[in-house]
Every structure is written in C-alpha cells, then in structure tokens.
Enzyme design. Structure first.
Site, PDB file in Angstrom:
ATOM      1  N   LYS A  93       0.841  -1.203   0.000  1.00  0.00           N
ATOM      2  CA  LYS A  93       0.000   0.000   0.000  1.00  0.00           C
ATOM      3  C   LYS A  93       0.875   1.253   0.000  1.00  0.00           C
ATOM      4  O   LYS A  93       0.612   2.216  -0.718  1.00  0.00           O
ATOM      5  CB  LYS A  93      -0.933  -0.026   1.224  1.00  0.00           C
ATOM      6  CG  LYS A  93      -2.022  -1.095   1.097  1.00  0.00           C
ATOM      7  CD  LYS A  93      -2.754  -1.380   2.399  1.00  0.00           C
ATOM      8  CE  LYS A  93      -3.710  -2.561   2.209  1.00  0.00           C
ATOM      9  NZ  LYS A  93      -4.380  -2.988   3.434  1.00  0.00           N
ATOM     10  N   GLN A 124      -4.183  -1.654   9.818  1.00  0.00           N
ATOM     11  CA  GLN A 124      -4.144  -2.978   9.184  1.00  0.00           C
ATOM     12  C   GLN A 124      -4.727  -4.032  10.130  1.00  0.00           C
ATOM     13  O   GLN A 124      -4.295  -4.149  11.281  1.00  0.00           O
ATOM     14  CB  GLN A 124      -2.695  -3.326   8.809  1.00  0.00           C
ATOM     15  CG  GLN A 124      -2.549  -4.621   8.050  1.00  0.00           C
ATOM     16  CD  GLN A 124      -3.177  -4.583   6.638  1.00  0.00           C
ATOM     17  OE1 GLN A 124      -3.100  -3.567   5.945  1.00  0.00           O
ATOM     18  NE2 GLN A 124      -3.817  -5.663   6.238  1.00  0.00           N
ATOM     19  N   ASP A 148     -10.528   2.832   4.338  1.00  0.00           N
ATOM     20  CA  ASP A 148     -10.939   1.426   4.233  1.00  0.00           C
ATOM     21  C   ASP A 148     -12.468   1.303   4.208  1.00  0.00           C
ATOM     22  O   ASP A 148     -12.999   0.232   3.934  1.00  0.00           O
ATOM     23  CB  ASP A 148     -10.412   0.626   5.440  1.00  0.00           C
ATOM     24  CG  ASP A 148      -9.202  -0.228   5.069  1.00  0.00           C
ATOM     25  OD1 ASP A 148      -8.926  -0.388   3.866  1.00  0.00           O
ATOM     26  OD2 ASP A 148      -8.530  -0.732   5.997  1.00  0.00           O
TER      27      ASP A 148
END
Ligand code: NAP
Length: 287
Positions: free
Chosen positions: A55, A99, A122
C-alpha cells in the site's frame, strides 16, 4: 463457448493511472501539498507487513505521501488510540488505515471506529457503513468497490439483475450486497447456514464468491451466461486459488475473474482512489 476472462490487473492499472493524473492536478491546485495515507501496523505478522508495504509503495507510485506507523505487537491500547487521534487531527494525513487483524489484546473494530469518517479510506467505520446503508455519499470499502468496477468493465448490467453474494463478512460480503442494491440489482446474500447454496447460486446473473474455500463453486452452480467474480484467496498445493473452480466454470459463464489477477489488484487501486477522495473533502472543509 469459453468465458471472457476479466483482466483485473489491467483494469486496476487504469484506475491507478487515473488516480495519478488526478493527484498531480490536486497537488498543483493545493500549493504542492500532496494527499497522504497513514498506515498503522501493529506487530510483525509477515502477511500484514507485506500488505502494508504494498500500500505504501502504491502511494508513492501515484504521487501521494505515505506515512507508516509500525507499532510493537504488545503496544498498549491507549498508545494506538492516541496515535489515531493525532492522525485524525493532522492536516498532512488525508486517509488512515489500521491494518487488520490486530493482536488479540486489541479490538480491531473498536480501533477502526476511532478513525475520523472523513479519513476512513478502508470504509469500515460504523459511520461509513451507515452512510453506505443509507445510500449517502461516503468512503466505500475498497474490495467491493473494485468488484463494481470489474462488473462495469465486463459489461455486466446490474439494473434488475439477480445478484448472489456468497459470504457476509463486514469487510466484504455485507458492503458488496449494499453496493449491488445501490446499483438496483436484486440481491441475495448467502452464508454457512444457507440451505442449498448451489440452487440459490444458479439463480444468479452475477455470482460473487467470498468464502475462503478453495474451488467451492462448481460449474453446475452457475447459470449459463452468468458473470462470476471470485474474491477468494486460498493456498492450495503451494499456489493461490480462488473460491471458484475456474477451469470448469469458465466453460459455463459469460465472464469470470481469474485468481490471481482478478479482484486482488483492485483493492489497492480503490484504496488510492479513496485517499484522493478524502483529500478533496478535507480541502473543501469536510464531507
Ligand atoms: P470471512 O470473514 O471468513 O467470511 C467468510 C464468509 O463465508 C462468511 O460469511 C461465512 O459464513 C461464509 N462461509 C464459510 N463457509 C461457507 C460455506 N461452506 N458455504 C457458504 N458460506 C460459507 O472472509 P472474508 O474476509 O469475507 O474473505 C473471504 C475470502 O475473500 C477469503 O479467501 C479472503 O482471503 C478473500 N478476500 C480477498 C480480498 C482481495 O483483496 N482480493 C479482500 C477480502 C477478502 P458465516 O458468516 O455463516 O460464518
């Protein structure tokens, strides 16, 4: 006739190139300040470290700033909370990603919910999930957004179509169903207690599998001419395989995604798109 194989790698590359162009324009209009993505990585799980690394690399490639915050596996909850609060207030940070999964002494859902909804790239906070359920503008989860893009690229009409999603996770299945509903499909969500999964799957014009069971979806589960999207990522005999029996289903479907090279590349592409969207909101003074 063999199905069209949907090239997620090429479609994701197009999305990333579009984002890179938009980032250049954004940065020029914004006095040189670039959109920025902050990632929080707790512990040293190799798979999580690899995802976060990918990412961060992708951010740099499209001209965004990347800030990574690696934290020890036994970091106290309060320290993670303080970091999220600091990043929420930092104008250089457009998007924040924690994460998952986090180590067991932390609650990933609780931590995610502390991220400001305008920086929730997200799309997993309760506010973002609520906005999606209400059909209001918001940041959408990346993998289901990527699937909608793949369906559009494959020419799968969603208006009035029967769509079946196998899997009901918060990360994928539930938001996928909401996005399909928003696109006017007739949506059925299946899970481990669904009776006669094969029969329900056979109704689908668009069949999406996100289960985590190698090659579970067989050719006789698929309506001839359906579009099949395989979200699954399973290790079998040392290679990556999906939830769909690709070789057999390819002979029945109209279009199908491969694993790898289908849904996988779309997730990071949509993370970048979300980060740019969040940066634009912040420049405009809020959502
Ligand atoms: P998850 O949280 O484990 O959810 C799996 C879902 O499948 C659950 O809803 C479960 O039902 C259902 N299920 C399990 N066994 C079943 C069965 N025999 N029949 C019908 N349904 C069954 O997984 P996830 O996070 O959604 O991920 C699913 C798969 O997609 C995994 O392989 C994951 O690696 C992959 N994935 C890929 C990406 C990407 O970027 N390509 C992103 C996300 C996920 P219950 O709810 O009843 O338990």
């Amino acid at each position: 006739m063999s199905a069209q194989v949907i090239d997620g790698k090429a479609i994701a590359a197009r999305v990333r190139a579009d984002v890179a162009g938009d980032v250049e324009r954004f940065t020029a209009e914004n006095g040189g300040a670039r959109p920025g993505l902050a990632t929080i990585l707790v512990g040293d799980d190799p798979a999580s470290a690899m995802y976060v690394g990918g990412k961060q690399k992708a951010c740099k490639e499209v001209g965004m700033e990347g800030f990574n915050y690696p934290l020890a596996g036994d970091v106290p909850r309060e320290e993670v909370v303080e970091l999220i609060e600091r990043l929420n207030d930092d104008p250089a940070v457009s998007g924040i990603l924690c994460q998952l999964p986090v180590p067991p002494h932390l609650d990933g859902v609780e931590l995610t919910s502390l991220i400001d909804a305008s920086k929730d790239v997200d799309g997993l906070t309760p506010v973002s999930a609520g906005l999606l359920a209400l059909g209001r503008d918001g940041l959408r989860p990346c993998t289901p957004s990527g699937v909608i893009e793949l369906l559009a690229a494959a020419g799968a009409g969603l208006e009035g179509a029967e769509a079946v999603v196998i899997g009901r996770s918060n990360l994928f299945g539930k938001p996928m169903a909401q996005l399909l509903l928003g696109a006017n499909a007739t949506v059925t969500t299946c899970h481990s207690r669904t009776r006669d999964l094969a029969e329900v799957s056979r109704r689908a014009d668009v069949l999406i599998a996100a289960v985590g069971r190698a090659q579970m979806v067989k050719a006789d589960w698929v309506k001839p001419g359906a579009t099949v999207i395989d979200v699954g990522m399973n290790r079998a005999d040392g290679r990556l395989v999906g939830d769909v029996d690709f070789a057999a289903v390819k002979e029945v479907a109209r279009a199908i995604t491969p694993v790898p090279g289908g849904v996988g590349p779309m997730t990071i592409a949509f993370l970048l798109r979300n980060t740019l969207k969040a940066a634009r909101w912040q420049r405009a003074g809020g959502r």
